[in-house]
Design an enzyme around this catalytic site. Structure first.
Site, PDB file in Angstrom:
ATOM      1  N   ASP A 165       0.832  -1.208   0.000  1.00 37.95           N
ATOM      2  CA  ASP A 165       0.000   0.000   0.000  1.00 37.95           C
ATOM      3  C   ASP A 165       0.862   1.252   0.000  1.00 37.95           C
ATOM      4  OD1 ASP A 165      -2.538   1.516   0.292  1.00 37.95           O
ATOM      5  OD2 ASP A 165      -1.522   2.153   2.113  1.00 37.95           O
ATOM      6  N   ARG A 172      -0.605   6.309  -6.660  1.00 34.63           N
ATOM      7  CA  ARG A 172      -1.960   6.835  -6.924  1.00 34.63           C
ATOM      8  C   ARG A 172      -1.986   8.343  -6.774  1.00 34.63           C
ATOM      9  NH1 ARG A 172      -4.936   4.279  -2.492  1.00 34.63           N
ATOM     10  NH2 ARG A 172      -6.685   5.516  -3.198  1.00 34.63           N
ATOM     11  N   SER A 187      -6.859   0.303   0.516  1.00 40.33           N
ATOM     12  CA  SER A 187      -5.700   0.989   1.088  1.00 40.33           C
ATOM     13  C   SER A 187      -5.905   1.206   2.587  1.00 40.33           C
ATOM     14  CB  SER A 187      -5.518   2.334   0.371  1.00 40.33           C
ATOM     15  OG  SER A 187      -4.609   3.153   1.047  1.00 40.33           O
ATOM     16  N   LYS A 191      -4.247  -1.491   6.026  1.00 39.76           N
ATOM     17  CA  LYS A 191      -3.425  -1.019   7.152  1.00 39.76           C
ATOM     18  C   LYS A 191      -4.118  -1.262   8.485  1.00 39.76           C
ATOM     19  CE  LYS A 191      -3.064   2.739   4.875  1.00 39.76           C
ATOM     20  NZ  LYS A 191      -2.852   3.902   4.051  1.00 39.76           N
TER      21      LYS A 191
HETATM   22  N1  URA Z   1      -5.872   7.234   3.258  1.00 43.91           N
HETATM   23  C1  URA Z   1      -5.332   6.022   2.975  1.00 43.91           C
HETATM   24  O1  URA Z   1      -4.745   5.382   3.821  1.00 43.91           O
HETATM   25  N2  URA Z   1      -5.474   5.538   1.740  1.00 43.91           N
HETATM   26  C2  URA Z   1      -6.129   6.187   0.775  1.00 43.91           C
HETATM   27  O2  URA Z   1      -6.236   5.670  -0.310  1.00 43.91           O
HETATM   28  C3  URA Z   1      -6.672   7.455   1.074  1.00 43.91           C
HETATM   29  C4  URA Z   1      -6.538   7.959   2.329  1.00 43.91           C
END
Ligand code: URA
Length: 439
Positions: A165, A172, A187, A191
Protein backbone atom coordinates in the site's frame (compact mmCIF):
# COMPACT_ATOMS: atom_id res chain seq x y z
CA UNK A 1 12.68 -16.67 -11.70
CA UNK A 2 9.85 -17.17 -14.13
CA UNK A 3 6.68 -15.28 -13.20
CA UNK A 4 3.20 -16.83 -12.98
CA UNK A 5 1.47 -14.04 -14.90
CA UNK A 6 2.12 -11.22 -17.30
CA UNK A 7 1.24 -7.73 -15.97
CA UNK A 8 0.05 -6.63 -19.42
CA UNK A 9 -2.58 -9.43 -19.54
CA UNK A 10 -3.88 -8.36 -16.13
CA UNK A 11 -4.05 -4.69 -17.18
CA UNK A 12 -5.90 -5.64 -20.40
CA UNK A 13 -8.42 -7.78 -18.48
CA UNK A 14 -9.35 -4.88 -16.20
CA UNK A 15 -9.16 -2.31 -19.00
CA UNK A 16 -11.76 -4.32 -20.91
CA UNK A 17 -14.08 -4.56 -17.89
CA UNK A 18 -13.27 -8.12 -16.80
CA UNK A 19 -12.79 -9.27 -13.23
CA UNK A 20 -9.40 -10.39 -11.94
CA UNK A 21 -8.93 -13.93 -10.61
CA UNK A 22 -7.71 -14.41 -7.02
CA UNK A 23 -4.31 -15.71 -8.13
CA UNK A 24 -3.87 -12.80 -10.56
CA UNK A 25 -4.51 -10.34 -7.72
CA UNK A 26 -2.14 -12.17 -5.33
CA UNK A 27 0.56 -12.16 -7.99
CA UNK A 28 0.24 -8.55 -9.12
CA UNK A 29 0.42 -7.16 -5.54
CA UNK A 30 3.35 -9.42 -4.64
CA UNK A 31 5.19 -8.71 -7.89
CA UNK A 32 4.67 -4.96 -7.48
CA UNK A 33 6.11 -5.14 -3.95
CA UNK A 34 9.12 -7.04 -5.41
CA UNK A 35 9.56 -4.35 -8.13
CA UNK A 36 8.80 -6.95 -10.84
CA UNK A 37 5.66 -5.09 -11.89
CA UNK A 38 6.85 -1.58 -12.83
CA UNK A 39 5.29 1.67 -11.59
CA UNK A 40 3.95 2.48 -15.06
CA UNK A 41 2.21 -0.91 -15.23
CA UNK A 42 0.67 -0.50 -11.77
CA UNK A 43 -0.38 3.05 -12.71
CA UNK A 44 -2.19 1.70 -15.78
CA UNK A 45 -3.86 -1.00 -13.69
CA UNK A 46 -4.89 1.54 -11.02
CA UNK A 47 -6.45 3.73 -13.72
CA UNK A 48 -8.27 0.71 -15.19
CA UNK A 49 -9.59 -0.10 -11.69
CA UNK A 50 -10.68 3.51 -11.20
CA UNK A 51 -12.57 3.47 -14.50
CA UNK A 52 -13.94 -0.10 -14.43
CA UNK A 53 -14.33 -0.75 -10.69
CA UNK A 54 -13.95 -4.04 -8.82
CA UNK A 55 -16.52 -6.39 -7.34
CA UNK A 56 -16.56 -7.21 -3.60
CA UNK A 57 -14.61 -10.46 -4.09
CA UNK A 58 -11.85 -8.64 -5.96
CA UNK A 59 -11.68 -5.87 -3.35
CA UNK A 60 -11.47 -8.40 -0.49
CA UNK A 61 -8.70 -10.34 -2.24
CA UNK A 62 -6.79 -7.15 -3.15
CA UNK A 63 -6.98 -6.05 0.51
CA UNK A 64 -5.81 -9.46 1.76
CA UNK A 65 -2.89 -9.44 -0.69
CA UNK A 66 -1.81 -6.00 0.56
CA UNK A 67 -2.01 -7.20 4.18
CA UNK A 68 0.11 -10.26 3.25
CA UNK A 69 2.78 -7.99 1.71
CA UNK A 70 3.97 -7.14 5.25
CA UNK A 71 3.73 -7.86 8.95
CA UNK A 72 0.68 -8.01 11.21
CA UNK A 73 0.67 -6.52 14.67
CA UNK A 74 -0.94 -8.24 17.63
CA UNK A 75 -2.36 -6.37 20.63
CA UNK A 76 -4.09 -9.38 22.16
CA UNK A 77 -1.71 -9.41 25.15
CA UNK A 78 -2.94 -5.97 26.30
CA UNK A 79 -5.28 -5.98 29.29
CA UNK A 80 -7.66 -3.48 27.62
CA UNK A 81 -9.75 -3.86 24.44
CA UNK A 82 -8.34 -1.95 21.45
CA UNK A 83 -10.23 0.56 19.33
CA UNK A 84 -8.98 2.70 16.48
CA UNK A 85 -10.48 5.44 14.31
CA UNK A 86 -9.70 6.30 10.73
CA UNK A 87 -10.78 9.41 8.86
CA UNK A 88 -10.73 9.54 5.09
CA UNK A 89 -9.29 13.05 5.38
CA UNK A 90 -10.57 16.59 5.46
CA UNK A 91 -9.80 20.21 6.26
CA UNK A 92 -9.36 21.13 9.92
CA UNK A 93 -9.81 17.48 10.90
CA UNK A 94 -7.93 17.41 14.19
CA UNK A 95 -10.31 14.91 15.82
CA UNK A 96 -7.65 12.24 16.52
CA UNK A 97 -5.90 14.63 18.92
CA UNK A 98 -8.70 14.89 21.50
CA UNK A 99 -10.27 11.51 20.59
CA UNK A 100 -7.35 9.14 21.27
CA UNK A 101 -6.72 10.34 24.86
CA UNK A 102 -10.47 10.62 25.51
CA UNK A 103 -11.18 7.01 24.54
CA UNK A 104 -8.13 5.85 26.53
CA UNK A 105 -9.47 7.81 29.54
CA UNK A 106 -12.67 5.76 29.17
CA UNK A 107 -10.79 2.45 29.44
CA UNK A 108 -9.91 1.31 25.89
CA UNK A 109 -6.43 1.15 24.37
CA UNK A 110 -6.09 3.30 21.23
CA UNK A 111 -3.33 2.33 18.77
CA UNK A 112 -3.61 5.14 16.27
CA UNK A 113 -1.27 4.76 13.31
CA UNK A 114 -1.47 8.03 11.45
CA UNK A 115 -0.13 9.69 8.35
CA UNK A 116 1.19 12.98 7.11
CA UNK A 117 -0.72 15.49 5.06
CA UNK A 118 -0.37 15.59 1.33
CA UNK A 119 -2.12 18.18 -0.78
CA UNK A 120 -4.92 20.16 0.86
CA UNK A 121 -5.72 17.69 3.66
CA UNK A 122 -3.70 17.92 6.85
CA UNK A 123 -1.90 15.00 8.48
CA UNK A 124 -2.14 14.10 12.18
CA UNK A 125 1.62 13.51 12.50
CA UNK A 126 2.40 16.98 11.11
CA UNK A 127 0.02 18.48 13.66
CA UNK A 128 1.57 16.66 16.63
CA UNK A 129 5.09 17.51 15.43
CA UNK A 130 4.22 21.16 16.12
CA UNK A 131 4.67 20.22 19.82
CA UNK A 132 8.34 20.79 20.73
CA UNK A 133 10.18 17.49 21.15
CA UNK A 134 7.36 15.16 20.05
CA UNK A 135 8.43 12.27 17.84
CA UNK A 136 6.28 10.25 15.45
CA UNK A 137 8.45 7.14 15.00
CA UNK A 138 8.18 4.42 17.61
CA UNK A 139 9.34 0.81 17.50
CA UNK A 140 6.65 -1.85 17.90
CA UNK A 141 7.92 -2.48 21.46
CA UNK A 142 7.69 1.21 22.37
CA UNK A 143 4.19 1.32 20.96
CA UNK A 144 3.09 -1.70 23.02
CA UNK A 145 4.65 -0.26 26.18
CA UNK A 146 2.90 3.08 25.72
CA UNK A 147 -0.43 1.39 25.05
CA UNK A 148 -0.04 -0.59 28.27
CA UNK A 149 1.13 2.41 30.36
CA UNK A 150 -0.82 5.35 28.93
CA UNK A 151 -3.56 3.68 26.87
CA UNK A 152 -3.13 5.82 23.74
CA UNK A 153 -0.45 6.17 21.11
CA UNK A 154 -0.48 8.20 17.90
CA UNK A 155 2.52 7.36 15.73
CA UNK A 156 3.73 6.68 12.20
CA UNK A 157 3.02 3.26 10.71
CA UNK A 158 6.29 1.28 10.56
CA UNK A 159 7.62 0.36 7.14
CA UNK A 160 6.69 -3.30 7.72
CA UNK A 161 2.92 -2.68 7.65
CA UNK A 162 1.28 -3.18 4.23
CA UNK A 163 4.35 -2.12 2.20
CA UNK A 164 2.41 -2.75 -1.03
CA UNK A 165 0.00 0.00 0.00
CA UNK A 166 2.82 2.39 0.80
CA UNK A 167 4.12 2.07 -2.78
CA UNK A 168 0.71 2.05 -4.37
CA UNK A 169 -0.58 5.04 -2.38
CA UNK A 170 2.39 7.18 -3.46
CA UNK A 171 1.79 6.10 -7.06
CA UNK A 172 -1.96 6.83 -6.92
CA UNK A 173 -1.22 10.25 -5.52
CA UNK A 174 0.67 11.28 -8.66
CA UNK A 175 -1.50 9.46 -11.22
CA UNK A 176 -4.98 10.80 -10.45
CA UNK A 177 -6.16 7.45 -9.08
CA UNK A 178 -6.79 8.27 -5.41
CA UNK A 179 -10.58 8.64 -5.78
CA UNK A 180 -11.37 5.03 -6.66
CA UNK A 181 -13.64 3.36 -4.09
CA UNK A 182 -11.98 -0.12 -4.38
CA UNK A 183 -8.50 1.44 -4.08
CA UNK A 184 -9.48 3.76 -1.21
CA UNK A 185 -11.21 0.96 0.70
CA UNK A 186 -8.40 -1.58 0.27
CA UNK A 187 -5.70 0.99 1.09
CA UNK A 188 -7.31 2.08 4.34
CA UNK A 189 -8.51 -1.35 5.47
CA UNK A 190 -5.28 -3.24 4.67
CA UNK A 191 -3.42 -1.02 7.15
CA UNK A 192 -6.13 -1.17 9.80
CA UNK A 193 -6.53 -4.95 9.61
CA UNK A 194 -2.73 -5.48 9.60
CA UNK A 195 -2.47 -3.17 12.62
CA UNK A 196 -4.55 -5.68 14.60
CA UNK A 197 -7.12 -3.41 16.26
CA UNK A 198 -10.14 -5.19 17.73
CA UNK A 199 -12.60 -2.43 16.83
CA UNK A 200 -12.52 0.26 14.18
CA UNK A 201 -14.67 3.33 13.66
CA UNK A 202 -14.43 4.97 10.25
CA UNK A 203 -15.11 8.65 9.70
CA UNK A 204 -16.00 8.86 6.01
CA UNK A 205 -15.95 12.48 4.90
CA UNK A 206 -18.20 13.80 2.18
CA UNK A 207 -18.25 17.25 0.62
CA UNK A 208 -16.08 19.78 -1.15
CA UNK A 209 -13.07 19.26 1.14
CA UNK A 210 -13.22 15.43 1.00
CA UNK A 211 -11.94 12.91 -1.57
CA UNK A 212 -15.58 11.97 -2.24
CA UNK A 213 -17.99 14.79 -3.04
CA UNK A 214 -21.30 12.86 -3.26
CA UNK A 215 -23.16 11.18 -0.37
CA UNK A 216 -23.93 8.03 -2.41
CA UNK A 217 -20.21 7.52 -3.12
CA UNK A 218 -19.36 8.07 0.56
CA UNK A 219 -21.97 5.50 1.54
CA UNK A 220 -20.60 2.99 -0.96
CA UNK A 221 -17.07 3.51 0.42
CA UNK A 222 -18.37 3.16 3.99
CA UNK A 223 -20.29 -0.05 3.19
CA UNK A 224 -17.28 -1.54 1.39
CA UNK A 225 -14.94 -0.81 4.29
CA UNK A 226 -17.37 -2.02 6.95
CA UNK A 227 -17.76 -5.31 5.04
CA UNK A 228 -13.97 -5.71 4.68
CA UNK A 229 -13.39 -5.07 8.40
CA UNK A 230 -16.23 -7.30 9.56
CA UNK A 231 -15.11 -10.18 7.33
CA UNK A 232 -11.61 -9.86 8.84
CA UNK A 233 -12.99 -10.12 12.39
CA UNK A 234 -12.69 -6.40 13.24
CA UNK A 235 -15.85 -4.83 14.72
CA UNK A 236 -16.26 -2.01 12.20
CA UNK A 237 -18.73 0.88 12.05
CA UNK A 238 -18.68 3.99 9.83
CA UNK A 239 -20.05 7.47 10.35
CA UNK A 240 -20.50 9.61 7.25
CA UNK A 241 -19.75 13.22 8.18
CA UNK A 242 -19.92 16.57 6.42
CA UNK A 243 -16.83 18.21 4.93
CA UNK A 244 -18.28 21.09 2.90
CA UNK A 245 -16.87 23.55 5.41
CA UNK A 246 -13.77 23.11 7.61
CA UNK A 247 -14.12 21.31 10.91
CA UNK A 248 -13.75 23.74 13.80
CA UNK A 249 -12.16 27.14 13.38
CA UNK A 250 -8.58 26.31 12.46
CA UNK A 251 -6.70 24.59 9.62
CA UNK A 252 -2.94 24.26 10.15
CA UNK A 253 -0.69 22.29 12.45
CA UNK A 254 -0.02 24.25 15.68
CA UNK A 255 -3.34 26.09 15.24
CA UNK A 256 -5.17 22.76 15.30
CA UNK A 257 -3.23 21.50 18.33
CA UNK A 258 -4.31 24.65 20.18
CA UNK A 259 -7.96 24.08 19.24
CA UNK A 260 -7.71 20.42 20.34
CA UNK A 261 -6.40 21.56 23.72
CA UNK A 262 -9.49 23.75 24.06
CA UNK A 263 -11.65 20.66 23.48
CA UNK A 264 -9.64 18.64 26.03
CA UNK A 265 -10.08 21.52 28.50
CA UNK A 266 -13.87 21.24 28.14
CA UNK A 267 -14.41 24.01 25.54
CA UNK A 268 -13.75 24.24 21.79
CA UNK A 269 -16.04 24.58 18.75
CA UNK A 270 -19.35 22.70 18.91
CA UNK A 271 -18.76 20.69 15.72
CA UNK A 272 -15.35 19.41 16.89
CA UNK A 273 -16.77 18.46 20.30
CA UNK A 274 -19.82 16.79 18.73
CA UNK A 275 -17.80 14.69 16.30
CA UNK A 276 -15.23 13.76 18.96
CA UNK A 277 -18.00 12.53 21.26
CA UNK A 278 -19.90 10.74 18.47
CA UNK A 279 -16.77 8.81 17.41
CA UNK A 280 -15.81 8.12 21.05
CA UNK A 281 -19.27 6.64 21.75
CA UNK A 282 -18.98 4.39 18.69
CA UNK A 283 -15.48 3.22 19.70
CA UNK A 284 -16.63 2.50 23.26
CA UNK A 285 -19.76 0.66 22.08
CA UNK A 286 -17.64 -1.47 19.74
CA UNK A 287 -15.36 -2.47 22.63
CA UNK A 288 -18.18 -3.14 25.12
CA UNK A 289 -17.32 -0.08 27.26
CA UNK A 290 -20.54 1.77 26.55
CA UNK A 291 -21.40 2.34 30.21
CA UNK A 292 -18.76 5.11 30.31
CA UNK A 293 -19.84 8.63 29.26
CA UNK A 294 -17.03 10.29 27.27
CA UNK A 295 -18.54 13.78 27.86
CA UNK A 296 -17.84 13.30 31.59
CA UNK A 297 -14.21 12.34 30.90
CA UNK A 298 -13.78 15.56 28.90
CA UNK A 299 -15.41 17.64 31.61
CA UNK A 300 -13.51 16.10 34.56
CA UNK A 301 -10.05 16.57 33.00
CA UNK A 302 -9.18 12.87 32.74
CA UNK A 303 -8.87 13.05 28.93
CA UNK A 304 -6.48 16.00 29.32
CA UNK A 305 -4.40 13.97 31.81
CA UNK A 306 -4.03 11.14 29.25
CA UNK A 307 -3.13 13.69 26.54
CA UNK A 308 -0.31 15.09 28.69
CA UNK A 309 1.06 11.61 29.42
CA UNK A 310 0.70 10.59 25.76
CA UNK A 311 2.63 13.65 24.54
CA UNK A 312 5.33 13.28 27.20
CA UNK A 313 5.77 9.53 26.46
CA UNK A 314 6.76 10.48 22.90
CA UNK A 315 9.28 13.14 23.98
CA UNK A 316 6.94 16.11 23.71
CA UNK A 317 6.63 18.87 26.30
CA UNK A 318 2.90 19.35 26.99
CA UNK A 319 3.65 22.69 28.70
CA UNK A 320 5.81 24.16 25.92
CA UNK A 321 4.53 27.17 23.99
CA UNK A 322 3.31 26.15 20.55
CA UNK A 323 4.98 27.80 17.54
CA UNK A 324 3.29 30.86 16.10
CA UNK A 325 3.65 32.12 12.53
CA UNK A 326 5.76 35.23 12.07
CA UNK A 327 3.22 37.03 9.86
CA UNK A 328 -0.56 37.25 9.70
CA UNK A 329 -2.99 38.84 7.26
CA UNK A 330 -6.76 39.28 7.64
CA UNK A 331 -9.36 38.55 4.95
CA UNK A 332 -12.44 40.70 5.60
CA UNK A 333 -16.14 40.27 4.82
CA UNK A 334 -17.27 42.21 1.76
CA UNK A 335 -20.93 42.63 2.84
CA UNK A 336 -23.28 42.59 5.83
CA UNK A 337 -25.37 39.43 6.20
CA UNK A 338 -25.20 35.77 7.11
CA UNK A 339 -22.26 33.64 6.05
CA UNK A 340 -24.03 30.97 4.01
CA UNK A 341 -21.01 29.04 2.75
CA UNK A 342 -17.28 28.82 3.49
CA UNK A 343 -15.71 26.25 1.24
CA UNK A 344 -13.54 23.59 2.89
CA UNK A 345 -11.43 22.85 -0.18
CA UNK A 346 -10.51 26.53 -0.67
CA UNK A 347 -9.53 26.91 3.00
CA UNK A 348 -7.50 23.68 2.80
CA UNK A 349 -5.67 24.86 -0.31
CA UNK A 350 -5.00 28.27 1.31
CA UNK A 351 -3.56 26.61 4.47
CA UNK A 352 -1.44 24.35 2.29
CA UNK A 353 -0.10 27.29 0.25
CA UNK A 354 0.69 29.19 3.45
CA UNK A 355 3.09 26.35 4.35
CA UNK A 356 0.94 24.08 6.55
CA UNK A 357 1.15 21.28 3.96
CA UNK A 358 3.64 19.97 1.46
CA UNK A 359 3.62 19.67 -2.31
CA UNK A 360 6.00 16.69 -2.32
CA UNK A 361 6.56 13.88 0.13
CA UNK A 362 9.39 14.59 2.56
CA UNK A 363 9.22 18.39 2.39
CA UNK A 364 9.19 20.22 5.74
CA UNK A 365 5.99 21.99 6.82
CA UNK A 366 5.63 25.22 8.80
CA UNK A 367 4.29 24.44 12.27
CA UNK A 368 2.64 27.86 12.69
CA UNK A 369 1.12 28.24 9.20
CA UNK A 370 -2.57 27.97 8.45
CA UNK A 371 -5.95 29.67 8.52
CA UNK A 372 -8.11 30.81 11.46
CA UNK A 373 -11.84 31.13 10.76
CA UNK A 374 -13.62 33.95 12.58
CA UNK A 375 -17.04 32.98 11.24
CA UNK A 376 -18.71 29.70 10.24
CA UNK A 377 -21.75 29.19 8.00
CA UNK A 378 -24.78 30.47 9.91
CA UNK A 379 -22.90 33.32 11.61
CA UNK A 380 -23.93 36.95 11.08
CA UNK A 381 -21.08 39.08 9.71
CA UNK A 382 -20.54 42.79 9.02
CA UNK A 383 -18.72 44.28 6.02
CA UNK A 384 -15.10 44.91 6.98
CA UNK A 385 -14.97 42.40 9.85
CA UNK A 386 -12.26 39.73 9.59
CA UNK A 387 -13.62 36.47 8.16
CA UNK A 388 -10.31 34.63 8.17
CA UNK A 389 -6.75 35.26 9.32
CA UNK A 390 -3.92 33.78 7.27
CA UNK A 391 -0.76 32.71 9.16
CA UNK A 392 2.67 32.04 7.66
CA UNK A 393 6.40 32.52 8.29
CA UNK A 394 6.90 33.46 4.64
CA UNK A 395 4.69 36.44 3.65
CA UNK A 396 5.42 35.98 -0.06
CA UNK A 397 2.91 33.12 0.23
CA UNK A 398 -0.03 35.41 1.09
CA UNK A 399 -0.94 36.23 -2.52
CA UNK A 400 -1.31 32.62 -3.67
CA UNK A 401 -3.19 31.67 -0.50
CA UNK A 402 -5.54 34.62 -0.99
CA UNK A 403 -6.20 33.65 -4.59
CA UNK A 404 -7.28 30.16 -3.42
CA UNK A 405 -9.94 31.95 -1.37
CA UNK A 406 -11.01 34.70 -3.76
CA UNK A 407 -10.87 32.82 -7.06
CA UNK A 408 -11.84 29.19 -6.49
CA UNK A 409 -12.72 28.42 -10.12
CA UNK A 410 -10.57 30.72 -12.25
CA UNK A 411 -13.65 32.91 -12.79
CA UNK A 412 -13.44 34.99 -9.62
CA UNK A 413 -15.81 32.98 -7.37
CA UNK A 414 -14.97 33.50 -3.70
CA UNK A 415 -14.77 30.67 -1.17
CA UNK A 416 -17.57 32.29 0.82
CA UNK A 417 -21.11 33.44 0.20
CA UNK A 418 -22.74 36.13 2.36
CA UNK A 419 -26.51 36.38 1.96
CA UNK A 420 -29.78 37.01 3.76
CA UNK A 421 -29.47 33.60 5.48
CA UNK A 422 -31.99 31.82 7.64
CA UNK A 423 -32.69 33.92 10.75
CA UNK A 424 -32.68 30.82 12.95
CA UNK A 425 -29.16 29.86 11.91
CA UNK A 426 -26.14 30.06 14.17
CA UNK A 427 -22.51 29.19 13.46
CA UNK A 428 -20.55 26.15 14.74
CA UNK A 429 -23.52 23.90 14.10
CA UNK A 430 -23.18 20.45 15.54
CA UNK A 431 -25.22 18.50 12.94
CA UNK A 432 -22.07 17.01 11.54
CA UNK A 433 -22.98 13.30 11.38
CA UNK A 434 -24.98 12.63 8.20
CA UNK A 435 -25.30 8.84 8.19
CA UNK A 436 -24.12 5.66 9.91
CA UNK A 437 -23.17 2.29 8.43
CA UNK A 438 -23.04 -0.83 10.61
CA UNK A 439 -22.26 -4.45 9.76
N1 URA B 1 -5.87 7.23 3.26
C1 URA B 1 -5.33 6.02 2.97
O1 URA B 1 -4.75 5.38 3.82
N2 URA B 1 -5.47 5.54 1.74
C2 URA B 1 -6.13 6.19 0.78
O2 URA B 1 -6.24 5.67 -0.31
C3 URA B 1 -6.67 7.45 1.07
C4 URA B 1 -6.54 7.96 2.33
Amino acid sequence: MSEAFDAVDIIRTKRDGGSLADDQIDWVIDAYTRDVVADEQMAALAMAILLRGMDRREIARWTAAMIDSGERMDFSSLPRPTADKHSTGGVGDKITLPLAPLVAACGAAVPQLSGRGLGHTGGTLDKLEAIPGWRASLSNDEMMRQLADVGAVVCAAGSGLAPADKKLYALRDVTGTVESIPLLASSIMSKKIAEGTGALVLDVKVGSGAFLKHPEHARELAETMVALGTDAGVRTVALITGMDTPLGRTAGNALEVRESLEVLAGGGPADVVELTLALAREMLAATGLDDVDPAERLADGSAMDVWRRMVAAQGGDPDADLPEAKETSAVVADADGVLERLDALAVGVAAWRLGAGRARQGEPVQAGAGVVLHAKPGDHVRAGQPLLTLHTDTPERFDRALSALTDTDGEGSAAWVIGAGDPGDSGDRADIVIDRVDA
